[in-house]
Design a protein around this motif. Structure first.
Motif, PDB file in Angstrom:
ATOM      1  N   ALA B 167       0.814  -1.218   0.000  1.00 58.11           N
ATOM      2  CA  ALA B 167       0.000   0.000   0.000  1.00 58.11           C
ATOM      3  C   ALA B 167       0.849   1.270   0.000  1.00 58.11           C
ATOM      4  O   ALA B 167       0.506   2.257  -0.645  1.00 58.11           O
ATOM      5  CB  ALA B 167      -0.928   0.016   1.222  1.00 58.11           C
ATOM      6  N   LEU B 168       1.953   1.253   0.717  1.00 59.10           N
ATOM      7  CA  LEU B 168       2.776   2.459   0.813  1.00 59.10           C
ATOM      8  C   LEU B 168       3.693   2.591  -0.406  1.00 59.10           C
ATOM      9  O   LEU B 168       3.748   1.705  -1.256  1.00 59.10           O
ATOM     10  CB  LEU B 168       3.601   2.434   2.098  1.00 59.10           C
ATOM     11  N   VAL B 208      -3.381  -0.584  -2.690  1.00 60.21           N
ATOM     12  CA  VAL B 208      -4.147  -0.922  -1.498  1.00 60.21           C
ATOM     13  C   VAL B 208      -5.165  -1.981  -1.910  1.00 60.21           C
ATOM     14  O   VAL B 208      -6.188  -1.662  -2.528  1.00 60.21           O
ATOM     15  CB  VAL B 208      -4.880   0.308  -0.921  1.00 60.21           C
ATOM     16  N   GLY B 210      -8.197  -4.183  -1.823  1.00 60.46           N
ATOM     17  CA  GLY B 210      -9.459  -3.830  -1.161  1.00 60.46           C
ATOM     18  C   GLY B 210      -9.911  -2.456  -1.628  1.00 60.46           C
ATOM     19  O   GLY B 210     -11.083  -2.134  -1.568  1.00 60.46           O
ATOM     20  N   ALA B 211      -8.967  -1.649  -2.145  1.00 58.52           N
ATOM     21  CA  ALA B 211      -9.320  -0.330  -2.671  1.00 58.52           C
ATOM     22  C   ALA B 211      -8.860  -0.217  -4.124  1.00 58.52           C
ATOM     23  O   ALA B 211      -9.670  -0.097  -5.035  1.00 58.52           O
ATOM     24  CB  ALA B 211      -8.691   0.773  -1.821  1.00 58.52           C
ATOM     25  N   GLY B 233      -2.117  -1.921  11.517  1.00 62.98           N
ATOM     26  CA  GLY B 233      -1.986  -0.506  11.216  1.00 62.98           C
ATOM     27  C   GLY B 233      -3.184   0.324  11.593  1.00 62.98           C
ATOM     28  O   GLY B 233      -3.850   0.876  10.728  1.00 62.98           O
ATOM     29  N   LEU B 234      -3.505   0.393  12.854  1.00 63.62           N
ATOM     30  CA  LEU B 234      -4.582   1.292  13.295  1.00 63.62           C
ATOM     31  C   LEU B 234      -4.267   1.654  14.740  1.00 63.62           C
ATOM     32  O   LEU B 234      -4.535   0.879  15.646  1.00 63.62           O
ATOM     33  CB  LEU B 234      -5.942   0.589  13.188  1.00 63.62           C
ATOM     34  N   PRO B 235      -3.646   2.822  14.943  1.00 64.07           N
ATOM     35  CA  PRO B 235      -3.130   3.122  16.283  1.00 64.07           C
ATOM     36  C   PRO B 235      -4.230   3.297  17.332  1.00 64.07           C
ATOM     37  O   PRO B 235      -5.287   3.844  17.050  1.00 64.07           O
ATOM     38  CB  PRO B 235      -2.362   4.431  16.082  1.00 64.07           C
ATOM     39  N   ASN B 252       2.748   5.807  15.730  1.00 59.54           N
ATOM     40  CA  ASN B 252       2.782   5.517  14.288  1.00 59.54           C
ATOM     41  C   ASN B 252       2.974   6.783  13.472  1.00 59.54           C
ATOM     42  O   ASN B 252       3.764   6.819  12.542  1.00 59.54           O
ATOM     43  CB  ASN B 252       1.468   4.856  13.841  1.00 59.54           C
ATOM     44  N   ASN B 393      -5.315  -3.382  10.812  1.00 57.79           N
ATOM     45  CA  ASN B 393      -5.808  -2.432   9.812  1.00 57.79           C
ATOM     46  C   ASN B 393      -7.132  -2.922   9.226  1.00 57.79           C
ATOM     47  O   ASN B 393      -7.242  -4.069   8.832  1.00 57.79           O
ATOM     48  CB  ASN B 393      -4.774  -2.235   8.704  1.00 57.79           C
ATOM     49  N   PRO B 394      -8.140  -2.050   9.158  1.00 56.05           N
ATOM     50  CA  PRO B 394      -9.482  -2.501   8.768  1.00 56.05           C
ATOM     51  C   PRO B 394      -9.738  -2.546   7.268  1.00 56.05           C
ATOM     52  O   PRO B 394     -10.762  -3.077   6.844  1.00 56.05           O
ATOM     53  CB  PRO B 394     -10.380  -1.425   9.394  1.00 56.05           C
ATOM     54  N   LEU B 395      -8.837  -2.012   6.437  1.00 58.51           N
ATOM     55  CA  LEU B 395      -9.187  -1.826   5.024  1.00 58.51           C
ATOM     56  C   LEU B 395      -9.487  -3.124   4.302  1.00 58.51           C
ATOM     57  O   LEU B 395     -10.517  -3.258   3.644  1.00 58.51           O
ATOM     58  CB  LEU B 395      -8.070  -1.077   4.289  1.00 58.51           C
ATOM     59  N   ARG B 398     -12.561  -5.104   5.658  1.00 60.39           N
ATOM     60  CA  ARG B 398     -13.805  -4.413   5.330  1.00 60.39           C
ATOM     61  C   ARG B 398     -14.250  -4.725   3.907  1.00 60.39           C
ATOM     62  O   ARG B 398     -15.447  -4.811   3.615  1.00 60.39           O
ATOM     63  CB  ARG B 398     -13.565  -2.907   5.480  1.00 60.39           C
TER      64      ARG B 398
END
Lengths: 281, 465
Positions: B167-168, B208, B210-211, B233-235, B252, B393-395, B398
Motif C-alpha cells: 500500500a505504501l 491498497v 481492497g481499494a 496498522g490502526l493506532p 505511528n 488495519n481494517p481496510l 472491510r
C-alpha cells in the motif's frame, strides 16, 4: 510513476490534471480521494478525485497551489509524472434517492463536489449546485457544473459574477422560498462547511460534509487525520471523509489544520527561493 | 580462561543523541570468530527450537568460527530471507539465546550479533537461488512487511510466481515506517528487499488491496492463492481528554513522519514534524523507546517515558530500555496519564497523571496497576506520543465481508497453515495475531508459505469440475 496526460490552468492558483492511473480510474466512486507524493522529497497529500475515464485509464484532479507540495504538483507539465499515487481511499459518498439535494461548494471545493453532483443526480434526485468563489476569475468548472446539475447558483464574495454574497445566502433563500432540500452536501473551506451546517441545523436538514483533515498514509495507519464527530474520535481517512455536518467539531478541525503553519511557511519560502518565484507558468 | 561474550562497539550516548546513525557498529571479523568459538555446537541444539524462522544456528556459527563468512551467510539465507533485519531487531534474549546451554551458567552465545555479522558480510555475491523447475502457480502477497516478505521469499524458493502488493510507496512495512534509522538503517531493509526481488518476486507499490484492486480481481487475473500480511496498522488512543490537541501524536504518526517521510531532514524533505522541547511518551514497549529516542535526536531537552506498570512489566527489550536510559530518557513508571492540558490556544502544555501501585495479577499474568487516590500530578510537555499499541488495519477485512474475524478485527487463521475462512486466502503476522514482533510475523509468513504450498499442490492435482 503516474503520467500526467493533460494539464490545464483553471485560475492563477489552480490547475486541472488528468493522470494515468487505470486501476483507480476503474474503481473510484464519488467522494473518494487519492494520496500522492510528487517526488522523492515530497509529502504524502490527499486530493479528492474529481472524475475518471475508466476506458482511458485516467483520473482527474484539481489542485489548489497553496503550499510546497501543491506548488510542486502544479509545476508538473503534461508528459511528466507524479512519483506515487494511491487510492481510491475513503468511503464513497452515500448516494440514494432523497428527492431534492443541494450541493454546496466553496473555492476549490467546486471541483470536489462535482462527482457528488453527478452521482446524486444519476440516482434520480433533483440536484442543485450552489458554488461560491472569491471573485469571477477564481470560479472554476462552471460549464461542467452547469451540465451536471439540474440548477446552478453562483455567488462571488466581491459581486464580480453571479450573486453578490456567499453560498449560504442562496441556501437560505431556497429554504425561505419553500424549496427546502431533503439533503445538503457541503465541501469547501472549514468556515464555509460550518456555516452550512449551522444554517441547516434548525431545519433538521441532513447535512453531509467532506472533511479535509491533514493526512500522512491515508490508510488508517497514523491517526493524523483524527476528528471529533458526535464526541467521538474518528479517522477521516478510513471512517470518512464524509461525516454528519451537525456532529463535527469544526473548531478542533480548524485548530488541527494549523499544526504545521510555521513549518509550511518556511518550506514554501525555501521552495520559492529554489525555483526563483516560479508561481505562474 | 573462558572467553567472555563479545560486545559490539557503540556510538557514545552523548554523540548519538544528535544523529540518526546506527548505534552499535557490529562485530569485527576477529570478534565474530572469537564469539563463534564460544558456541558448544550442541547436538540437540536447543537454540534452533527457539527460532521462529528455523535457522540452523550451530551450522552458521561454525562457519563463522572457521572463517567462512560467505558460507555462514548462505546458511542464514536458507531459511531466513531477512537476516540483517533479524540480527538487529529480534528479541534474541527471549528466543534462541534464552535457551542457549551457556545461558544456564553464564552468558549465552551472542547469536543475534553473529547473525547480524554474517548477514552484513559483503563477500562475493550470494549465488542466485536455483532456477525454479516447471513454473508453479501465481501467488499474491498483500503487504511488504516482515510477514509478507518472508512468505514471498519462501514461496519463490518453492518455485511459485509471487507478486507483492504494497500500500505504501516503499516496501518494508513497519521496518521502514516504524523502526527508526538508528536501530535499523533503511539501506539494510532495502538491500534485503532487493535480495527477495532477485529471487523473482515482483513488487507493486501504492496498491491498497481492497481499494485499488479487489481480491476478486486478483483471483480473476490468475493468482491462485493470496497471503494477507497487512499488519496492525490502526493506532490505539486512550480516549482521554485532550488527545486531539496539537502536540499529540500516535507513535505511528510520529515515527512514520520521521522514518518513512524523513521529517528529520525537513526542510530538505517536505514532511514536517513537531519538534517538542519537553516530550512525554506513553507506553512501555519498543515503540515507546523508539519514540523517546527519536524525540531526543530531534532536539528535545527532556523526554520521559510514562508507563502505568513498573519496569519489570515493561514489554520493551532490556537493550532498548538500557539504550534509552544511557541517552538520558527519564522513566516514570507506575504513572497513568488522565488528561492532556491545553495552553489555551489548542496546543499541548502538559499532562495530568496519577500514580499507580501494583495489585493482583491480571489476565496477562502481570500485576495489575491500581490507581492511588489523591496522587494526581502534572508533567510539563509540549509533545505527547501515544505508544500503547495498534489494532489490525481494517481496510482489507472491510472489503471482504465473508472473511471471518476474531478479537478486535484480527483475521482468524489456522496457526499452523495461516488458512483463513476463505479457501485460497491465507493470513499471518499482526493482522492475524494482533501487534507482536517482527520475528513472529516472519515465522507466520513462513508457516503460511508452507500452508499455501500444500493447498496449491492439492489444488493443482485435484481436477475441478
Amino acid at each position: 510513476m503516474y503520467r500526467i496526460v493533460e494539464k490545464n490552468r483553471l485560475t492563477p492558483e489552480a490547475v486541472f490534471l488528468r493522470v494515468e492511473a487505470p486501476r483507480i480510474a476503474r474503481r473510484r466512486k464519488a467522494g473518494q480521494f487519492v494520496v500522492l507524493r510528487v517526488d522523492e522529497q515530497g509529502e504524502r497529500i490527499p486530493l479528492t478525485i474529481v472524475g475518471s475515464d475508466p476506458e482511458a485509464g485516467t483520473v482527474t484532479l484539481v489542485v489548489q497551489e497553496v503550499g510546497t507540495s501543491t506548488r510542486k504538483l502544479g509545476r508538473l507539465k503534461a508528459g511528466e509524472a507524479i512519483l506515487d499515487l494511491t487510492g481510491p481511499l475513503g468511503h464513497p459518498t452515500e448516494v440514494k434517492k432523497w428527492g431534492r439535494v443541494a450541493c454546496l461548494a466553496g473555492g476549490i471545493g467546486t471541483a470536489e463536489v462535482l462527482p457528488v453532483v453527478e452521482a446524486v443526480r444519476a440516482a434520480g434526485n433533483t440536484t442543485l449546485a450552489i458554488v461560491g468563489a472569491r471573485s469571477r476569475e477564481l470560479l472554476i468548472l462552471e460549464e461542467e457544473m452547469r451540465a451536471a446539475a439540474d440548477g446552478l447558483y453562483i455567488t462571488t464574495d466581491d459581486g464580480s459574477y453571479g450573486r453578490h454574497g456567499v453560498v449560504t445566502d442562496v441556501l437560505l433563500a431556497l429554504i425561505n422560498d419553500g424549496a427546502v432540500p431533503d439533503r445538503v452536501y457541503a465541501i469547501g473551506p472549514v468556515p464555509m462547511m460550518k456555516a452550512v451546517a449551522d444554517l441547516t441545523r434548525p431545519y433538521n436538514i441532513p447535512t453531509v460534509v467532506s472533511l479535509n483533515a491533514l493526512m500522512v498514509d491515508g490508510t488508517g495507519m497514523c491517526g493524523c487525520c483524527r476528528v471529533t464527530v458526535g464526541g467521538e474520535t474518528k479517522f477521516t481517512c478510513v471512517e470518512g471523509p464524509d461525516f454528519d455536518g451537525h456532529q463535527v467539531d469544526f473548531a478542533e478541525l480548524v485548530q488541527r489544520q494549523k499544526i504545521y503553519l510555521g513549518q509550511e511557511k518556511s518550506s514554501l519560502e525555501k521552495f520559492e527561493e529554489s525555483c526563483g518565484g516560479c508561481r505562474i507558468r | 580462561m573462558k572467553t567472555p561474550r563479545q560486545k559490539m562497539a557503540e556510538q557514545d550516548p552523548q554523540v548519538r543523541i544528535s544523529n540518526f546513525n546506527e548505534v552499535p557498529s557490529g562485530f569485527t571479523p576477529e570478534q565474530a570468530q572469537k564469539e563463534a568459538a564460544r558456541c558448544l555446537q550442541c547436538k540437540n541444539a536447543p537454540c534452533r527450537s527457539g527460532c521462529p524462522v528455523e535457522i540452523d544456528i550451530p551450522a552458521f556459527i561454525l562457519a563463522i568460527k572457521e572463517g567462512d563468512f560467505a558460507a555462514a551467510r548462505e546458511k542464514l539465507l536458507e531459511t531466513n530471507s531477512l537476516p540483517a533485519v533479524c540480527g538487529r531487531v529480534c528479541p534474541q534474549e527471549d528466543q534462541c539465546e534464552k535457551v542457549c546451554v551457556l545461558a544456564k551458567k553464564g552468558e549465552p552465545v551472542a547469536i543475534g550479533t553473529l547473525e547480524r555479522f554474517a548477514a552484513d558480510w559483503e563477500g562475493e555475491e550470494p549465488p542466485s537461488p536455483p532456477a525454479a523447475g516447471p513454473e508453479k502457480a501465481k501467488v499474491a502477497v498483500i503487504g511488504a512487511g516482515p510477514a509478507g516478505l518472508t512468505a514471498a521469499a519462501d514461496l519463490a524458493r518453492m518455485g511459485y510466481r509471487v507478486t507483492i502488493f504494497e500500500a505504501l510507496h516503499q516496501p518494508g512495512g513497519v521496518l521502514v515506517y516504524g523502526i527508526p534509522e538508528f536501530r535499523l538503517p533503511k539501506s539494510i531493509v532495502f538491500a534485503e528487499v532487493e535480495k527477495v526481488k532477485k529471487m523473482g518476486v515482483k513488487l507493486e507499490l501504492n496498491q491498497v488491496v481492497g481499494a485499488t484492486l479487489s481480491l476478486e480481481e486478483l483471483f480473476e487475473s490468475g493468482f491462485q492463492a493470496v497471503f494477507v500480511g497487512t499488519g496492525a496498522g490502526l493506532p490505539r488512543f486512550m480516549g482521554i481528554p485532550g488527545e486531539n490537541l496539537n502536540g499529540a501524536y500516535s507513535a505511528n504518526e510520529y515515527l512514520t513522519r520521521v522514518n518513512l517521510m524523513k521529517a528529520y531532514r525537513f526542510p530538505e524533505y517536505d514532511t514536517p514534524v513537531i519538534r517538542g522541547k519537553k516530550v512525554g511518551v506513553i507506553g512501555g514497549g519498543n515503540v515507546a523507546m523508539d519514540s523517546a529516542r527519536t524525540a531526543l535526536r530531534l532536539g528535545a531537552e527532556e523526554v520521559s517515558i510514562v508507563y502505568r506498570r513498573s519496569r519489570a512489566e515493561a514489554p520493551a527489550r532490556i537493550e532498548e530500555v538500557h539504550h534509552a536510559e544511557q541517552e538520558g530518557v527519564v522513566f516514570r513508571f507506575l504513572t497513568l496519564p488522565l488528561r492532556y492540558l491545553d495552553d489555551g490556544k489548542g496546543w499541548m502544555e502538559g499532562m495530568e497523571c496519577q500514580k499507580m501501585e501494583l495489585g493482583e495479577p491480571d489476565d496477562s499474568g502481570r500485576r495489575r496497576p491500581v490507581p492511588i487516590e489523591g496522587s494526581e500530578f502534572t508533567i510539563d510537555c509540549d509533545l505527547a506520543v501515544v505508544a500503547i499499541g495498534n489494532d489490525p488495519n481494517p481496510l482489507l477485512p472491510r472489503a471482504l465481508p465473508e472473511l471471518k474475524l476474531g478479537w478486535k478485527g484480527t483475521i482468524e487463521t489456522d496457526p499452523e497453515t495461516g488458512a483463513t475462512s476463505i479457501p485460497g486466502v491465507f493470513a499471518g503476522g499482526d493482522i492475524a495475531t494482533g501487534a507482536a514482533t517482527v520475528i513472529e510475523a516472519m515465522g507466520a509468513g513462513k508457516k503460511a508459505a508452507r500452508g499455501i504450498d500444500r493447498y496449491l499442490s492439492r489444488y493443482t492435482i485435484s481436477p475441478r469440475g
